[in-house]
Write a protein that holds these residues in place. Structure first.
Motif, PDB file in Angstrom:
ATOM      1  N   GLU A   1       1.349   6.979   4.429  1.00 20.00           N
ATOM      2  CA  GLU A   1       1.965   5.777   3.849  1.00 20.00           C
ATOM      3  C   GLU A   1       2.346   4.789   4.944  1.00 20.00           C
ATOM      4  O   GLU A   1       2.108   3.594   4.831  1.00 20.00           O
ATOM      5  N   GLN A   2       2.916   5.316   6.014  1.00 15.06           N
ATOM      6  CA  GLN A   2       3.309   4.477   7.146  1.00 15.06           C
ATOM      7  C   GLN A   2       2.083   3.766   7.729  1.00 15.06           C
ATOM      8  O   GLN A   2       2.113   2.555   7.999  1.00 15.06           O
ATOM      9  N   ARG A   3       0.998   4.508   7.884  1.00 16.98           N
ATOM     10  CA  ARG A   3      -0.245   3.909   8.423  1.00 16.98           C
ATOM     11  C   ARG A   3      -0.753   2.801   7.512  1.00 16.98           C
ATOM     12  O   ARG A   3      -1.191   1.751   7.979  1.00 16.98           O
ATOM     13  N   VAL A   4      -0.715   3.047   6.205  1.00 21.64           N
ATOM     14  CA  VAL A   4      -1.205   2.046   5.249  1.00 21.64           C
ATOM     15  C   VAL A   4      -0.427   0.743   5.421  1.00 21.64           C
ATOM     16  O   VAL A   4      -1.008  -0.346   5.487  1.00 21.64           O
ATOM     17  N   HIS A   5       0.898   0.846   5.536  1.00 23.74           N
ATOM     18  CA  HIS A   5       1.726  -0.369   5.660  1.00 23.74           C
ATOM     19  C   HIS A   5       1.441  -1.132   6.946  1.00 23.74           C
ATOM     20  O   HIS A   5       1.618  -2.338   7.016  1.00 23.74           O
ATOM     21  N   GLU A   6       0.990  -0.396   7.965  1.00 20.64           N
ATOM     22  CA  GLU A   6       0.771  -1.052   9.267  1.00 20.64           C
ATOM     23  C   GLU A   6      -0.672  -1.532   9.465  1.00 20.64           C
ATOM     24  O   GLU A   6      -0.972  -2.195  10.456  1.00 20.64           O
ATOM     25  N   LEU A   7      -1.555  -1.208   8.509  1.00 20.86           N
ATOM     26  CA  LEU A   7      -2.980  -1.546   8.687  1.00 20.86           C
ATOM     27  C   LEU A   7      -3.246  -3.042   8.745  1.00 20.86           C
ATOM     28  O   LEU A   7      -4.059  -3.524   9.531  1.00 20.86           O
ATOM     29  N   HIS A   8      -2.562  -3.776   7.839  1.00 16.86           N
ATOM     30  CA  HIS A   8      -2.872  -5.200   7.676  1.00 16.86           C
ATOM     31  C   HIS A   8      -1.649  -5.865   7.039  1.00 16.86           C
ATOM     32  O   HIS A   8      -0.993  -5.242   6.200  1.00 16.86           O
ATOM     33  N   PRO A   9      -1.377  -7.151   7.378  1.00 15.56           N
ATOM     34  CA  PRO A   9      -0.190  -7.820   6.794  1.00 15.56           C
ATOM     35  C   PRO A   9      -0.170  -7.780   5.260  1.00 15.56           C
ATOM     36  O   PRO A   9       0.901  -7.675   4.656  1.00 15.56           O
ATOM     37  N   VAL A  10      -1.347  -7.807   4.631  1.00 14.86           N
ATOM     38  CA  VAL A  10      -1.412  -7.745   3.162  1.00 14.86           C
ATOM     39  C   VAL A  10      -0.750  -6.467   2.634  1.00 14.86           C
ATOM     40  O   VAL A  10      -0.209  -6.435   1.520  1.00 14.86           O
ATOM     41  N   LEU A  11      -0.781  -5.414   3.441  1.00 12.25           N
ATOM     42  CA  LEU A  11      -0.299  -4.099   2.980  1.00 12.25           C
ATOM     43  C   LEU A  11       1.135  -3.792   3.424  1.00 12.25           C
ATOM     44  O   LEU A  11       1.672  -2.738   3.071  1.00 12.25           O
ATOM     45  N   GLN A  12       1.708  -4.730   4.166  1.00  6.35           N
ATOM     46  CA  GLN A  12       3.013  -4.451   4.793  1.00  6.35           C
ATOM     47  C   GLN A  12       4.076  -3.991   3.788  1.00  6.35           C
ATOM     48  O   GLN A  12       4.770  -3.014   4.017  1.00  6.35           O
ATOM     49  N   ASP A  13       4.153  -4.709   2.668  1.00  2.00           N
ATOM     50  CA  ASP A  13       5.196  -4.358   1.693  1.00  2.00           C
ATOM     51  C   ASP A  13       4.616  -3.832   0.382  1.00  2.00           C
ATOM     52  O   ASP A  13       5.304  -3.800  -0.627  1.00  2.00           O
ATOM     53  N   VAL A  14       3.342  -3.461   0.411  1.00  5.69           N
ATOM     54  CA  VAL A  14       2.715  -3.045  -0.842  1.00  5.69           C
ATOM     55  C   VAL A  14       3.366  -1.764  -1.366  1.00  5.69           C
ATOM     56  O   VAL A  14       3.774  -0.895  -0.585  1.00  5.69           O
ATOM     57  N   ARG A  15       3.510  -1.680  -2.696  1.00  9.23           N
ATOM     58  CA  ARG A  15       4.075  -0.453  -3.266  1.00  9.23           C
ATOM     59  C   ARG A  15       2.960   0.523  -3.592  1.00  9.23           C
ATOM     60  O   ARG A  15       1.873   0.116  -3.984  1.00  9.23           O
ATOM     61  N   LEU A  16       3.270   1.773  -3.419  1.00  8.32           N
ATOM     62  CA  LEU A  16       2.262   2.802  -3.719  1.00  8.32           C
ATOM     63  C   LEU A  16       2.547   3.368  -5.104  1.00  8.32           C
ATOM     64  O   LEU A  16       3.685   3.742  -5.402  1.00  8.32           O
ATOM     65  N   SER A  17       1.524   3.367  -5.946  1.00 10.57           N
ATOM     66  CA  SER A  17       1.726   3.803  -7.329  1.00 10.57           C
ATOM     67  C   SER A  17       1.359   5.270  -7.533  1.00 10.57           C
ATOM     68  O   SER A  17       1.812   5.895  -8.483  1.00 10.57           O
ATOM     69  N   HIS A  18       0.495   5.812  -6.692  1.00  8.60           N
ATOM     70  CA  HIS A  18       0.027   7.192  -6.889  1.00  8.60           C
ATOM     71  C   HIS A  18      -0.036   7.922  -5.555  1.00  8.60           C
ATOM     72  O   HIS A  18      -0.452   7.338  -4.544  1.00  8.60           O
ATOM     73  N   ARG A  19       0.360   9.157  -5.604  1.00  4.34           N
ATOM     74  CA  ARG A  19       0.255  10.050  -4.437  1.00  4.34           C
ATOM     75  C   ARG A  19      -0.285  11.376  -4.957  1.00  4.34           C
ATOM     76  O   ARG A  19       0.250  11.901  -5.930  1.00  4.34           O
ATOM     77  N   TRP A  20      -1.274  11.897  -4.300  1.00  2.00           N
ATOM     78  CA  TRP A  20      -1.812  13.179  -4.769  1.00  2.00           C
ATOM     79  C   TRP A  20      -2.598  13.865  -3.658  1.00  2.00           C
ATOM     80  O   TRP A  20      -2.806  13.304  -2.579  1.00  2.00           O
ATOM     81  N   GLY A  21      -3.019  15.073  -3.938  1.00  2.00           N
ATOM     82  CA  GLY A  21      -3.854  15.797  -2.983  1.00  2.00           C
ATOM     83  C   GLY A  21      -4.683  16.818  -3.722  1.00  2.00           C
ATOM     84  O   GLY A  21      -4.548  17.012  -4.934  1.00  2.00           O
ATOM     85  N   GLY A  22      -5.556  17.463  -2.991  1.00  3.14           N
ATOM     86  CA  GLY A  22      -6.408  18.481  -3.604  1.00  3.14           C
ATOM     87  C   GLY A  22      -7.077  19.314  -2.524  1.00  3.14           C
ATOM     88  O   GLY A  22      -7.022  18.985  -1.338  1.00  3.14           O
ATOM     89  N   PRO A  23      -7.721  20.395  -2.933  1.00  2.00           N
ATOM     90  CA  PRO A  23      -8.333  21.299  -1.951  1.00  2.00           C
ATOM     91  C   PRO A  23      -9.711  20.836  -1.493  1.00  2.00           C
ATOM     92  O   PRO A  23     -10.420  20.150  -2.242  1.00  2.00           O
TER      93      PRO A  23
END
Ligand SMILES: Cc1cc2nc3c(=O)[nH]c(=O)nc-3n(C[C@H](O)[C@H](O)[C@H](O)COP(=O)(O)OP(=O)(O)OC[C@H]3O[C@@H](n4cnc5c(N)ncnc54)[C@H](O)[C@@H]3O)c2cc1C
Length: 378
Positions: free
Chosen positions: A298-320
């Motif tokens: 999440e931290q990386r996503v916010h730092e990737l580009h100014p467009v993403l700085q304050d973007v909210r994340l709606s989904h978090r998941w994982g899998g094998p």
């Protein structure tokens, strides 16, 4: 599998991706015997079941899924459709994306397949006209474009299940195969009953590694992803993602992603290492290493580009994911029984490959095609 298990807050332990699976198997009596038994209701098993009935509708086919359709990687994937295997081309592999598209067309599976190409991104060798200019351990940009694209995983897994059912395959959910006796016929133990099968396909991926014989040859891992809230079209353009091409890094730290419904952007990265695949059953993305790695992503996503700085994340998941020796898919006859085929371990590269090889496995079970010689017996 673990996906139906919920944590104390009532949320599935592996989190929720942004798509839904619209399929439920009807309750019915287990058969005493079938021609073909398919174990595992993910992309691999469902494609194989549908293809078995398409090629020879006289043969009886049953799919046994321990949880619900798509409960493993297939419902938790990123949905990038990639060519070749995780270790590149292999002898006799053929055209994965072409074959995959053709199988979906033949089975009438509507899953928003789009093949505009995929972007390899990295920190060195960035193309002068790279549409992507992000910051992530240095400057990150496009280094090469390769064949590829995306599907909607919810629609693909549901569509394959419906295609298998429409063609007459029996699908059983909450029907884990607890044991397999390698006789002729083989006998599967399901819900405390015995089901005999002339041929069996083990498409159980990262779980049941003792059953598939992959315990010593492959390692189960858990990987994670997040989706942003919808981002306006013009911001998607600023991110360099307007062409709908998915992306993945060719150097480290690893990052992959794609645009999905309503211009949400998915990003994925991180591997939880497991000593034993059974740890998947208790894994909860809100605690421990998975939570830590998701926080870093999440931290990386916010730092990737100014467009993403304050973007909210709606989904978090994982899998094998299941990583096999040399990153070759496991596709071979079981060491204990030639009538049992083991297919899986795509090392995080299985969306197109699972369907393509699933259909191949079906033809091999019907005696119409040889298996490839990529590995020793399963
Ligand atoms: C977060 C994430 C992102 C990914 N992104 C991509 C991507 O963008 N592109 C790509 O190509 N690949 C990607 N992958 C990998 C891809 O999703 C998998 O390779 C693919 O879904 C594997 O399909 P499968 O049917 O072989 O396995 P699964 O979907 O895991 O199916 C196996 C099924 O077997 C069942 N099962 C296990 N044991 C038993 C038993 N004893 N009896 C009955 N049923 C049993 C399980 O419940 C499960 O439903 C990703 C994976 C993850 C986790």
């Amino acid at each position: 599998m673990a996906t139906v298990a919920r944590n104390a807050a009532g949320v599935p332990r592996w989190g929720l991706p942004p798509w839904t699976i619209k399929f439920r198997a009807e309750e019915r009596e287990l058969p005493e015997a079938v021609d073909f038994a398919v174990v595992g209701g993910g992309f691999t098993g469902l494609a194989a079941a549908a293809w078995l009935r398409r090629v020879d509708a006289r043969q009886s086919v049953a799919v046994f899924e321990t949880s619900s359709i798509g409960a493993g990687s297939s419902g938790h994937t990123g949905g990038m459709t990639l060519a070749e295997t995780a270790s590149g081309d292999l002898p006799g592999l053929g055209d994965v994306l072409g074959g995959f598209s053709e199988i979906l067309r033949e089975l009438h599976v509507e899953c928003d397949l789009n093949l505009p190409g995929a972007l390899e991104i990295g920190r060195v060798g960035i193309l002068a006209d790279s549409p992507i200019e992000w910051a992530d351990s240095g400057k990150l940009g496009v280094t090469r474009e390769v064949p590829g694209g995306t599907i909607d995983p919810g629609k693909m897994v549901s569509g394959l299940a419906k295609a298998a059912r429409q063609r007459g395959a029996l699908i059983f959910e909450s029907a884990g195969v607890e044991n397999l006796q390698h006789g002729e016929p083989a006998t599967l133990e399901v819900r405390g009953k015995q089901v005999r099968a002339r041929c069996v396909l083990l498409a159980t991926n990262a779980a049941s590694l003792e059953l598939s014989g992959l315990a010593k040859r492959a390692q189960a891992k858990f990987t994670m992803a997040v989706a942003t809230e919808p981002i306006p079209e013009q911001q998607i353009r600023r991110l360099g993602l307007a062409a709908g091409k998915p992306f993945y890094t060719v150097d480290l730290p690893y990052l992959w992603g794609r645009v999905v419904y309503e211009s949400r952007v998915i990003f994925g990265s991180g591997l939880v290492h497991l000593e034993d695949w059974r740890e998947l059953l208790a894994l909860d993305i809100t605690v421990g290493q998975a939570a830590e790695l998701l926080g870093q992503l999440e931290q990386r996503v916010h730092e990737l580009h100014p467009v993403l700085q304050d973007v909210r994340l709606s989904h978090r998941w994982g899998g094998p994911i299941l990583i096999a020796d040399k990153w070759h898919p496991a596709f071979a006859r079981h060491g204990a029984n030639r009538n049992v085929i083991v297919l899986g371990a795509y090392s995080g590269h299985g969306v197109a490959l699972s369907v393509y090889l699933g259909a191949w496995a079906a033809e091999a079970m019907l005696g119409k095609r040889e298996l490839p010689q990529w590995d020793a017996e399963g």
